[in-house]
Design an enzyme around this catalytic site. Structure first.
Site, short mmCIF file in Angstrom:
data_model
loop_
_atom_site.label_atom_id
_atom_site.label_comp_id
_atom_site.label_asym_id
_atom_site.label_seq_id
_atom_site.Cartn_x
_atom_site.Cartn_y
_atom_site.Cartn_z
N PHE A 2 0.85 -1.19 0.00
CA PHE A 2 0.00 0.00 0.00
C PHE A 2 0.89 1.23 0.00
CE2 PHE A 2 -2.33 3.52 1.81
CZ PHE A 2 -3.49 3.48 1.07
N LYS A 61 3.16 9.61 8.29
CA LYS A 61 2.40 9.25 9.48
C LYS A 61 2.93 9.82 10.81
CE LYS A 61 -0.70 5.90 7.79
NZ LYS A 61 -0.38 5.06 6.64
N ASP A 71 9.27 2.31 1.56
CA ASP A 71 8.15 3.10 2.04
C ASP A 71 8.05 2.85 3.54
OD1 ASP A 71 5.69 3.99 2.89
OD2 ASP A 71 4.60 3.37 1.09
C1 LIG Z 1 -0.64 5.39 5.09
C2 LIG Z 1 0.37 4.93 4.13
C3 LIG Z 1 0.63 5.63 2.94
C4 LIG Z 1 -0.18 6.82 2.51
O1 LIG Z 1 0.02 7.92 3.36
P1 LIG Z 1 -0.99 9.16 3.27
O2 LIG Z 1 -0.42 10.13 4.25
O3 LIG Z 1 -2.35 8.66 3.64
O4 LIG Z 1 -0.97 9.66 1.89
C5 LIG Z 1 1.66 5.19 2.12
N1 LIG Z 1 2.38 4.12 2.45
C6 LIG Z 1 2.17 3.42 3.58
C7 LIG Z 1 3.05 2.25 3.90
C8 LIG Z 1 1.16 3.79 4.45
O5 LIG Z 1 0.93 3.09 5.57
#
Ligand SMILES: *Cc1c(COP(=O)(O)O)cnc(C)c1O
Length: 397
Positions: free
Chosen positions: A135, A249, A220
């Site tokens: 994700f 986050k 990520d």
């Molecule tokens: C939450 C999340 C995103 C997206 O972040 P947003 O601030 O909602 O755009 C991308 N990668 C990972 C692994 C996430 O947990």
């Protein structure tokens, strides 16, 4: 305003894009939150992993309060001391390179994808290999990169140039590499995908592949950073370094701040005029992120995470042994924990909520237990008791 009135406002005026629980949270402190009616909850999934230090950490609220009186926003065409200091903090604690500040995780990943394409441009390479069940956010490039069909449906045509392979499968990556490949993008622990931890040998293999073929290894770390896994950044559990890391986050403990962290090899690829964002790295959000780093260090929170993690894993393992027909596996690292169920988890999540415990369920049957890293032993015991009582009921049905 009472919850039902707030719900009416939503029905009338807010786009219905979120699956929402019928409670309005109005106040928080540490691992606890209170709803509009004053009911108290233990928050073991605070702000979708944003409030890593718990709600309203005193160090963060103090820093924000101080900054908000001085100046809130300045354009990135002027120098901003807090942005410079935060970038130095991130680099000194991760790997040599430079930082670009965004406002969200998706925006950080979007920028990392642009950086990879710019890096591959002279050699006509643009393909990025991503993982099934990953994700990466909700922008067009990020849903194209994400290895889950459900985020893409209805938004076609998607952005070209992504190849998706199974997670933790090195030979699948090898096979997917072509003369167009420029990067490999993955979460070291898949969050949304169900708390799937990358194998050490797999990551070492990816690092080696990237070195051999001049590919960029992009982590990520939007969900895994800032102490969540017992290290400041998750990659530090694996004795390798990525070329690019994205953050968001819990970086700012609740204020919207994201970052692309690029190693020395690639940190000057995006030159002046090639990438920008109006709100990125404002004095306000940077002051909160600096305070977050300071709180983790002065509170010796990485030590704390490792201790509380052991306790949590033991308690959850006990529940698994007690209810083997319901719980199949406990997985994760630090306080990023997945409880895999043999049944669907939504019912358990809503029963927990009624009993004052907030958790999440992903991929239908994986409970995500991600308390703030400041969580106390007593709070863990309380949460385990709630889960135990609910599982006992489910067990007898
Ligand atoms: C939450 C999340 C995103 C997206 O972040 P947003 O601030 O909602 O755009 C991308 N990668 C990972 C692994 C996430 O947990």
């Amino acid at each position: 305003m009472r919850t039902e009135k707030i719900l009416e406002l939503y029905t009338d005026y807010v786009m219905p894009t979120y699956v929402q629980m019928p409670i309005a949270l109005s106040r928080g402190k540490g691992a606890r939150v209170w709803d509009a009616e004053g009911n108290e909850y233990l928050d073991f999934f605070p702000g979708w992993a944003v409030s890593g230090l718990g709600h309203c950490h005193p160090r963060v609220t103090k820093a924000v309060r101080k900054q908000v009186r001085k100046i809130i926003h300045i354009s990135n065409n002027y120098l901003n001391e807090s942005q410079g200091r935060l970038a130095r903090l991130i680099i000194k604690n991760s790997f040599d390179g430079k930082v670009f500040f965004s406002n969200s995780g998706a925006e950080a990943n979007e920028g990392a994808i642009k950086l990879a394409r710019k890096y591959g441009n002279p050699t006509k390479r643009y393909e990025i290999i991503t993982m099934e069940k990953s994700f990466h956010g909700r922008t067009m490039a990020c849903i194209s990169a994400t290895g889950q069909e459900k985020v893409k449906v209805g938004f076609e045509p998607l952005l070209e140039g992504f190849k998706t392979v199974p997670f933790n499968d090195l030979s699948a990556v090898k096979e997917a590499i072509s003369d167009k490949t420029v990067a490999i993008l993955l979460e070291p622990i898949q969050g949304e995908g169900g708390i799937n931890v990358a194998d050490r040998e797999y990551l070492a293999g990816l690092r080696q592949l990237c070195d051999q073929k001049d590919l960029l290894l992009i982590f990520d770390e939007v969900q895994t950073a800032m102490g969540r896994t017992g290290k400041l950044f998750c990659f530090q559990n694996f004795d390798i370094k990525p070329d690019i890391m994205t953050l968001a986050k819990s970086l700012g403990s609740g204020v919207p701040v994201g970052a692309i962290v690029a190693s020395s090899k690639v940190c000057d690829v995006l030159g002046p005029g090639s990438h920008a964002t109006t709100f990125g790295g404002s004095p306000l959000v940077c002051s909160a992120a600096i305070a977050t780093f300071e709180a983790i260090e002065s509170g010796r929170l990485l030590n704390h995470v490792n201790k509380i993690s052991k306790f949590l894993f033991i308690q959850l393992e006990n529940l698994r042994k007690k209810y083997p027909s319901i719980i199949t596996t406990i997985k994760g690292l630090g306080v990023m924990i997945g409880v895999e169920l043999a049944v669907e988890g939504d019912e358990i999540v809503s029963e927990c909520r009624q009993e004052g415990l907030l958790i999440n369920c992903t991929q239908k049957n994986i409970l995500r237990i991600m308390p703030p890293i400041i969580v106390k032993k007593g709070e863990v015991k309380k949460a385990i008791k709630v889960l135990d009582d609910i599982l006992a009921k489910a067990h007898t049905i």
